[in-house]
Scaffold this motif. Sequence first.
Motif, PDB file in Angstrom:
ATOM      1  N   GLU A  22      -8.499  51.237  20.658  1.00 58.93           N
ATOM      2  CA  GLU A  22      -7.993  49.700  20.335  1.00 58.93           C
ATOM      3  C   GLU A  22      -9.055  48.676  20.669  1.00 58.93           C
ATOM      4  N   ASN A  26     -10.833  46.118  18.097  1.00 56.23           N
ATOM      5  CA  ASN A  26     -10.671  44.738  17.956  1.00 56.23           C
ATOM      6  C   ASN A  26     -12.021  44.227  17.831  1.00 56.23           C
ATOM      7  N   LYS A  72      -4.546  37.699  14.024  1.00 53.96           N
ATOM      8  CA  LYS A  72      -4.846  38.311  12.961  1.00 53.96           C
ATOM      9  C   LYS A  72      -3.750  38.090  11.580  1.00 53.96           C
ATOM     10  N   ALA A  91      -1.999  46.027  21.961  1.00 53.65           N
ATOM     11  CA  ALA A  91      -3.106  46.671  22.611  1.00 53.65           C
ATOM     12  C   ALA A  91      -3.320  45.974  24.105  1.00 53.65           C
TER      13      ALA A  91
END
Length: 338
Positions: A22, A26, A72, A91
């Motif tokens: 995760e 990112n 996002k 996350a």
Amino acid sequence: KSVVNLIAAGEIIIAPSNALKELLENSIDAQSTQIEVMVKDGGVKLLQITDNGKGINKEDMPILCERFTTSKLVQFDDLKSIATYGFRGEALASISHIARVSVITKTNQDSCAWKASYKGGEIIGGETDGIKPVAGKNGTILVVEDLFYNVPSRLRALRSHNEEYSKIVEVVSKYSIHIENVGFNCQRQGGGGYDVNVRQAASRKDRIRSVYGSSIANNLIDLDIEIDDETRENYGLVSCKGLISNTSFENKKTIQPIFFINNRLVVCDPLRRAVTSVYGTYLPKGHRPFIYMSLTIKPENVDVNVHPTKKEVRFLNEEEIIELIVDKINDILKNLDS
Ligand code: ADP
Ligand code: MG
């Protein structure tokens, strides 16, 4: 509420390598060109990832580890594709419920970096006092310490530090092959150097060489399946590219086929089995091929939610798409024979 969060977190993150995946995604999403991973005690004691990406705005820091906080959404035009890519802002929230999380980050508009620490989804010290100015470069350092400190059952279920570290190296290795124009490295704190070290400018073949060695890198064939309009419309397959070996290798138990769908590392057992068995008809049994494949599938056709760790993937027209890929690889291997 907090018990619910803890359970949710425990389902998404079952091992340090899940958390690392995760964090890595990112850093990639933040347009980094250099990503560095540092690990201690198999990732249980420390997972640290340093990137040179766009950083996090200071005003977004208080809510960084809140559930469903994501920056996002604007990149995608419909909610379905957001869910598909896993961009749901879960996350960091999850990780902050089962570990101590801190971040040092600087955007190129900031004159200094900012540091904050989190617990249970919240910033420690509040949104004014909890954010401190520190020296730092553009980008983000995400530090996760004492993973599962409050989930003893998860801690007990982990494998040895060495095995957990191998899984981390595997995730970094696979992303370092897939994501071009980004340099990657991974090491143990106080260890004997880098276990993954891929230069930013390296070609994909050189990336494979650096991770898996020359015997594999010297035996690769380009895979680039031409997708006609009909296939695209009917099956939702947009592209299928990769590098596959023209032979198979003995004693390479570590090489499992690598599949990316829509730029996310996934597990797809039906595809893995089908592709591996094509090699079985041409090459010695017990040997393994090297397979790296990147598929683009219409996002609305992909379901990444069948497994909580979001790795095992399902997509529509799976059989037809797998058949198409198998046929192509069959052709390639048949031509090698003659
Ligand atoms: P998601 O990736 O689904 O948006 P995450 O919980 O993984 O959710 O991350 C939450 C948000 O934190 C991201 O949307 C992004 O804005 C920010 N973020 C996390 N890591 C980084 C990073 N390395 N660089 C820049 N922004 C980051
Ligand atoms: Mg994320």
